[in-house]
Design an enzyme around this catalytic site. Structure first.
Site, PDB file in Angstrom:
ATOM      1  N   CYS A 269      46.754  33.166  37.583  1.00 31.26           N
ATOM      2  CA  CYS A 269      47.391  32.809  36.312  1.00 31.26           C
ATOM      3  C   CYS A 269      46.854  31.534  35.646  1.00 31.26           C
ATOM      4  CB  CYS A 269      48.896  32.687  36.457  1.00 31.26           C
ATOM      5  SG  CYS A 269      49.621  33.618  37.797  1.00 31.26           S
ATOM      6  N   ARG A 298      46.373  33.908  50.428  1.00 29.39           N
ATOM      7  CA  ARG A 298      47.701  33.364  50.705  1.00 29.39           C
ATOM      8  C   ARG A 298      47.904  33.276  52.202  1.00 29.39           C
ATOM      9  NH1 ARG A 298      51.194  36.709  46.205  1.00 29.39           N
ATOM     10  NH2 ARG A 298      49.888  36.103  44.442  1.00 29.39           N
ATOM     11  N   GLN A 316      44.052  41.445  43.459  1.00 29.30           N
ATOM     12  CA  GLN A 316      45.114  41.989  42.609  1.00 29.30           C
ATOM     13  C   GLN A 316      44.530  42.605  41.345  1.00 29.30           C
ATOM     14  OE1 GLN A 316      47.139  38.138  42.058  1.00 29.30           O
ATOM     15  NE2 GLN A 316      48.967  39.138  42.856  1.00 29.30           N
ATOM     16  N   ASP A 318      45.275  42.169  38.329  1.00 28.86           N
ATOM     17  CA  ASP A 318      46.136  41.182  37.694  1.00 28.86           C
ATOM     18  C   ASP A 318      45.930  41.157  36.190  1.00 28.86           C
ATOM     19  OD1 ASP A 318      48.007  39.228  37.671  1.00 28.86           O
ATOM     20  OD2 ASP A 318      46.750  37.657  38.542  1.00 28.86           O
ATOM     21  N   HIS A 320      47.470  39.402  32.532  1.00 28.43           N
ATOM     22  CA  HIS A 320      48.385  38.507  31.839  1.00 28.43           C
ATOM     23  C   HIS A 320      48.423  38.912  30.377  1.00 28.43           C
ATOM     24  CE1 HIS A 320      47.627  36.116  35.499  1.00 28.43           C
ATOM     25  NE2 HIS A 320      48.930  35.942  35.387  1.00 28.43           N
ATOM     26  N   LYS A 405      62.253  39.948  36.144  1.00 28.38           N
ATOM     27  CA  LYS A 405      61.130  40.839  36.416  1.00 28.38           C
ATOM     28  C   LYS A 405      61.567  42.264  36.725  1.00 28.38           C
ATOM     29  CE  LYS A 405      61.259  39.533  41.250  1.00 28.38           C
ATOM     30  NZ  LYS A 405      60.575  39.429  42.501  1.00 28.38           N
ATOM     31  N   HIS A 451      53.266  38.438  33.504  1.00 26.34           N
ATOM     32  CA  HIS A 451      52.373  38.638  34.650  1.00 26.34           C
ATOM     33  C   HIS A 451      52.552  40.091  35.063  1.00 26.34           C
ATOM     34  CE1 HIS A 451      52.260  34.256  35.714  1.00 26.34           C
ATOM     35  NE2 HIS A 451      53.439  34.300  35.156  1.00 26.34           N
TER      36      HIS A 451
HETATM   37 ZN   LIG Z   1      50.174  35.649  36.920  1.00 26.86          ZN
END
Ligand SMILES: [Zn+2]
Ligand SMILES: [Zn+2]
Length: 579
Positions: A269, A298, A316, A318, A320, A405, A451
């Protein structure tokens, strides 16, 4: 406590009773109920699964005696006297805060316990339990204490339930993605590389590539843009984003480069935020949808890692989305539709949608102002209903501190649900990084940020998906799609012609040699779960035909042209516009 929990707990006493009857030297540790049975730890004895039948036999004899469970209250001194030959029990008694010790007697066996138990062993179905496995376990779970022998048992209400459980467990073992990954040579872990860091072998890497290619192309076709960012960044960035404050337990330690500290990224992010902030943004640019196949790291404790489903490094899908307030709802609806479409294409149609909002009584625990939260929660709710979902799970208080979320679970072929997708509205980063755009009136306004990771982690998804499909992937996703198998040396040039035609259609095809006999090649193809084997011999060659052996359809012979036509139609997932 439910009856079955009482039975499981009581069975741990009965097992300990039986072990003491059979092994006079054994000393007692502790033994609670578990979610599918019970266990008990013993010292000073070596028991293996070959001893189980004898222990089970003794347990059944005890059950048959209809022994009652009776509580007795003792003083510490009395209890210590009672358990004078049991060093672990003495230790437990000495650590007790209260002066009264509750012990339970069942026949000539006593144990320190606060219950509750069944009243009498006649409540136990003697055919619905089974000793399961033996393992080492430290007394009280601490490595500083001696290692005891733990024996696990299974117990259910009746024999059918026990058998059902055993069958399901066997099925789960057969589907275990780590086992299939090894057998099909998809991926591996290496101790020297480090735990939780998967290495993909050619077939696994191809599977992963085709999957990522498919989702990324779906995003691109639906007006997303692709971006790419590094794996490490200065600590200052993670300070600014709040990760070092709120997320450092999941992050790895600093890497020092020219006297500055850097960190491996746990999320993508902040990089996307930096790119957004690289110049003044206008309302005309919104919504911005930036997707990245971003590899993050992680920290998972070594005991908590599990193959691909819980690794330390993963990628991911991912995205945005940065948008104006009025665009928020539509963006969430489209994201829900894309999720549904992708999972449908992958053959996982059973999805569970969960909306997590604030705990209304504790609004002070959340970041951002009340008005924004209300607005975002409303947008998520109405997106779900516009999407056609009147029913979804609502988790009050389940929101992240920065965001309400929607999480989406996929249900696999065994009925297990796995949380994979997430769509979150963020108030934290937009404010921390002072994100802005110039609105229609020429004023500065704060955008909303979503996200979104739909497969979630590619690794976790693949782990789940391998278990869902048992490694029998759909044709379009199979790392090896087609084998062309000539029956004899004479048919090799015709086989090559077919091979060439399929290659031109970007089909992942191999040309097999004739050194193995035909039935062995076909059996190998079956074992490796190759979707199509095209077998050609003299007859096929003469008629310009192909014998098609499919894993999912019945065997048939088609002309070469028809065969190529058929395969090319199904070989690639269709990329479609959602809406
Ligand atoms: Zn994010
Ligand atoms: Zn007990």
């Amino acid at each position: 406590m439910s009856q079955i929990e009482k039975i499981r707990h009581s069975l741990s006493h009965i097992m300990a009773h039986a072990v003491k009857d059979l092994y006079k030297e054994a000393v007692l540790g502790m033994g609670p109920a578990t979610s599918e049975g019970f266990y008990y730890d013993f010292g000073n004895v070596k028991i293996s699964d070959t001893d189980f039948p004898q222990i089970e036999k003794r347990m059944r004899e005890l059950i048959k005696q209809q022994i009652p469970f009776q509580e007795e209250i003792k003083s510490k001194e009395e209890a210590k006297e009672m358990f004078k030959d049991e060093p672990y029990k003495i230790e437990i008694i000495e650590e007790m805060e209260k002066d009264k010790v509750s012990v339970y007697r069942s026949g000539d066996f006593v144990d320190i316990c606060s219950g509750p138990h069944i009243k009498n062993t006649k409540e136990i179905n003697p055919n619905a339990f089974k000793l399961d496995r033996a393992a080492g376990a430290y007394f009280k779970g601490s490595e500083e204490n001696p290692m005891l022998q733990r024996i696990y048992g299974l117990a259910f209400e009746n024999k059918e339930k026990l058998e059902e459980y055993l069958k399901m467990r066997e099925e789960a073992e057969e589907r275990d993605h780590r086992k299939i990954g090894r057998e099909m040579e998809l991926f591996l872990f290496d101790e020297e590389v480090g735990q939780g860091l998967p290495l993909y072998l050619p077939k696994g890497a191809m599977l992963r590539h085709v999957l990522m290619d498919y989702v990324l192309n779906t995003y691109l076709y639906n007006n997303h843009q692709i971006v790419s960012t590094p794996h490490i960044a200065r600590e200052d960035l993670w300070q600014h984003s709040g990760h070092l404050k709120f997320y450092s337990g999941d992050m790895y330690g600093p890497l020092s480069v020219e006297e500055r500290n850097y960190r491996l990224k746990p999320m993508n992010c902040p990089f996307h935020v930096k790119m957004y902030k690289s110049r003044v943004r206008s309302y005309k640019e919104l919504p911005i949808r930036w997707s990245e196949m971003g590899t993050v790291y992680r920290y998972e404790k070594s005991g908590e890692m599990h193959g691909l489903t819980r690794p330390r490094g993963f990628t991911q899908d991912d995205t945005h989305i940065i948008c104006a307030k009025k665009q928020l709802e539509q963006e969430i609806i489209t994201s829900l539709k894309i999720t549904k479409h992708i999972y449908h294409t992958l053959g996982m149609e059973d999805l569970i949608f969960k909306l997590s909002i604030r705990d209304p009584k504790k609004s002070e625990n959340y970041f951002g102002n009340n008005k924004d939260w209300e607005m975002a929660e409303k947008a998520l709710k109405s997106s779900l209903s516009s999407f056609g979902l009147s029913e979804y799970e609502l988790d009050e208080g389940g929101a992240a501190f920065y965001a309400p979320k929607i999480d989406i679970d996929a249900v696999d072929a065994m009925g297990r649900s796995w949380q994979l997708s997430t769509i979150q509205v963020d108030f934290n980063l937009t404010s921390r990084f002072n994100m802005n755009y110039v609105n229609e009136k020429g004023e500065q306004e704060t955008p909303f940020m979503i996200h979104r990771a739909l497969l979630g982690s590619i690794e976790r998804f693949l782990g789940v998906y391998i278990e869902h499909t048992k490694g029998d992937f759909p044709f379009w996703l199979s790392p090896e799609q087609v084998w062309v198998v000539p029956i004899s040396e004479k048919n090799v040039s015709y086989a090559k012609e077919i091979y060439q035609k399929l290659r031109e259609e970007r089909i992942r095809v191999s040309l097999k040699g004739t050194s193995e006999n035909l039935s062995k090649t076909i059996r190998n193809g079956e074992l490796q779960k190759i979707p199509y084997l095209l077998v050609v011999g003299e007859k096929e060659e003469k008629e310009k035909k192909v014998n098609i052996r499919s894993r999912k359809e019945k065997q048939e012979t088609k002309s070469l042209e028809e065969t190529v036509e058929k395969l090319k139609k199904e070989a690639h997932a269709k990329i479609v516009a959602i809406n």
